[in-house]
Design an enzyme around this catalytic site. Sequence first.
Site, PDB file in Angstrom:
ATOM      1  N   HIS A 134       0.808  -1.219   0.000  1.00  0.00           N
ATOM      2  CA  HIS A 134       0.000   0.000   0.000  1.00  0.00           C
ATOM      3  C   HIS A 134       0.845   1.274   0.000  1.00  0.00           C
ATOM      4  CE1 HIS A 134       0.783   0.917   4.266  1.00  0.00           C
ATOM      5  NE2 HIS A 134       0.881  -0.401   4.364  1.00  0.00           N
ATOM      6  N   HIS A 143      12.496  -1.485 -11.931  1.00  0.00           N
ATOM      7  CA  HIS A 143      12.216  -2.914 -12.111  1.00  0.00           C
ATOM      8  C   HIS A 143      12.162  -3.577 -10.742  1.00  0.00           C
ATOM      9  CE1 HIS A 143      13.668  -7.075 -13.776  1.00  0.00           C
ATOM     10  NE2 HIS A 143      12.465  -7.130 -13.258  1.00  0.00           N
TER      11      HIS A 143
HETATM   12  O1  JB3 Z   1      15.016 -12.464 -14.531  1.00  0.00           O
HETATM   13  C1  JB3 Z   1      14.056 -12.370 -15.277  1.00  0.00           C
HETATM   14  C2  JB3 Z   1      12.734 -12.925 -14.925  1.00  0.00           C
HETATM   15  N1  JB3 Z   1      14.135 -11.760 -16.444  1.00  0.00           N
HETATM   16  C3  JB3 Z   1      15.364 -11.173 -16.978  1.00  0.00           C
HETATM   17  C4  JB3 Z   1      15.050  -9.842 -17.612  1.00  0.00           C
HETATM   18  C5  JB3 Z   1      14.447  -8.876 -16.636  1.00  0.00           C
HETATM   19  O2  JB3 Z   1      16.276  -9.286 -18.143  1.00  0.00           O
HETATM   20  C6  JB3 Z   1      15.950 -12.126 -18.022  1.00  0.00           C
HETATM   21  O3  JB3 Z   1      16.285 -13.358 -17.418  1.00  0.00           O
HETATM   22  C7  JB3 Z   1      17.190 -11.517 -18.712  1.00  0.00           C
HETATM   23  O4  JB3 Z   1      18.270 -11.617 -17.896  1.00  0.00           O
HETATM   24  C8  JB3 Z   1      16.928 -10.083 -19.109  1.00  0.00           C
HETATM   25  O5  JB3 Z   1      16.080 -10.239 -20.199  1.00  0.00           O
HETATM   26  P1  JB3 Z   1      16.429  -9.641 -21.626  1.00  0.00           P
HETATM   27  O6  JB3 Z   1      16.656  -8.175 -21.524  1.00  0.00           O
HETATM   28  O7  JB3 Z   1      15.385 -10.101 -22.569  1.00  0.00           O
HETATM   29  O8  JB3 Z   1      17.865 -10.328 -21.907  1.00  0.00           O
HETATM   30  P2  JB3 Z   1      18.762 -10.449 -23.122  1.00  0.00           P
HETATM   31  O9  JB3 Z   1      18.275 -11.559 -24.012  1.00  0.00           O
HETATM   32  O10 JB3 Z   1      20.159 -10.523 -22.599  1.00  0.00           O
HETATM   33  O11 JB3 Z   1      18.666  -9.054 -23.902  1.00  0.00           O
HETATM   34  C9  JB3 Z   1      17.696  -8.822 -24.883  1.00  0.00           C
HETATM   35  C10 JB3 Z   1      18.274  -7.913 -25.918  1.00  0.00           C
HETATM   36  O12 JB3 Z   1      18.623  -6.656 -25.354  1.00  0.00           O
HETATM   37  C11 JB3 Z   1      19.565  -8.396 -26.571  1.00  0.00           C
HETATM   38  O13 JB3 Z   1      19.355  -9.316 -27.598  1.00  0.00           O
HETATM   39  C12 JB3 Z   1      20.167  -7.093 -27.071  1.00  0.00           C
HETATM   40  O14 JB3 Z   1      19.575  -6.727 -28.309  1.00  0.00           O
HETATM   41  C13 JB3 Z   1      19.740  -6.119 -26.022  1.00  0.00           C
HETATM   42  N2  JB3 Z   1      20.764  -5.829 -25.006  1.00  0.00           N
HETATM   43  C14 JB3 Z   1      20.890  -6.397 -23.794  1.00  0.00           C
HETATM   44  N3  JB3 Z   1      21.916  -5.825 -23.115  1.00  0.00           N
HETATM   45  C15 JB3 Z   1      21.692  -4.891 -25.124  1.00  0.00           C
HETATM   46  C16 JB3 Z   1      22.414  -4.861 -23.910  1.00  0.00           C
HETATM   47  N4  JB3 Z   1      21.930  -4.065 -26.129  1.00  0.00           N
HETATM   48  C17 JB3 Z   1      22.909  -3.164 -25.967  1.00  0.00           C
HETATM   49  N5  JB3 Z   1      23.132  -2.340 -26.976  1.00  0.00           N
HETATM   50  N6  JB3 Z   1      23.641  -3.071 -24.820  1.00  0.00           N
HETATM   51  C18 JB3 Z   1      23.425  -3.889 -23.764  1.00  0.00           C
HETATM   52  O15 JB3 Z   1      24.106  -3.807 -22.736  1.00  0.00           O
END
Ligand code: JB3
Length: 205
Positions: A134, A143
Site C-alpha cells: 500500500h 524494475h
Molecule cells: O530475470 C528475469 C525474470 N528476467 C530477466 C530480464 C528482466 O532481463 C531475463 O532473465 C534476462 O536476464 C533479461 O532479459 P532480456 O533483456 O530479454 O535479456 P537479453 O536476451 O540478454 O537481452 C535482450 C536484448 O537486449 C539483446 O538481444 C540485445 O539486443 C539487447 N541488449 C541487452 N543488453 C543490449 C544490452 N543491447 C545493448 N546495446 N547493450 C546492452 O548492454
Amino acid sequence: MEQRGVVLIGGGGHALVVAEALGESAEVVGFFDDAPDAPLRARFGYERLGPLNAIPPEIEAYFMLAVGDLALRRRLLAGPLGGARTFGITHRTASVSASAGVGRGVFIAPHAVVHAFATVGDHAIINTGAIVEHECVLGENVHVAPGAVLGGNVSVGRDTLVGLGSRVLPGVRIGVGCVIGAGAVVIRDVPDGATVVGVPGRMRI
Ligand code: JB3
C-alpha cells in the site's frame, strides 16, 4: 474488441514473457533486437524488424519496451522512443488495486500484486510474483524483480533495480539509479546510485 498492433523493443527472455502476457489483448507485429536469432523469433516466430539502432526516430506503431537492462531502456526512452506511443499490460493473474495508479508502458507480470493507493511510474516492470504494498511510490523505469517485496509506503527512485527476492521494510526510501541485490533485506534509506547487498542490507561502494 479491436486488437492493437504492438512492436516489442527487444526479443530476448524478457520479451518472451511480455509477448505471452499480451495474449489476446494485442497483436505483436514484430520486434527490434540486435540478435538475428533472438528467442522471440526462434520460439514464437515473430518478425525481427531490425537491430535496436534501426528503430525509426518517429515510430508510428505502439511500442512496448521488452528488454530488461534498465540503462538500455533509459537510453531508448531518451532516444528513438521519446515521443512514441506506448502500450502497457497487466497479466490477467496479477492483482492491481482499483485505487492504485499505474503509468504508461508498465508491465505487470503474472501473480504480481500492486496494493491500495500505490503508484507505479511509466515503463516500470513489476515482475513475476512481486508485491508492491500500500501507498508505495515507484519512479519511472523501476524494475521490481521476481519475488521481491516492498512493504507499505516504500518509495523507489527512477531507474532502480529491486533484485530478485529482495525485501524492503515499510517506509524505506530508495534513491534514483540504485541496485538492490538479490535476496537483500533493506532496513534503512538508500541514497541515489547506491548498491545494497546482504541481510541486513549493506551499501557497497
Ligand atoms: O530475470 C528475469 C525474470 N528476467 C530477466 C530480464 C528482466 O532481463 C531475463 O532473465 C534476462 O536476464 C533479461 O532479459 P532480456 O533483456 O530479454 O535479456 P537479453 O536476451 O540478454 O537481452 C535482450 C536484448 O537486449 C539483446 O538481444 C540485445 O539486443 C539487447 N541488449 C541487452 N543488453 C543490449 C544490452 N543491447 C545493448 N546495446 N547493450 C546492452 O548492454
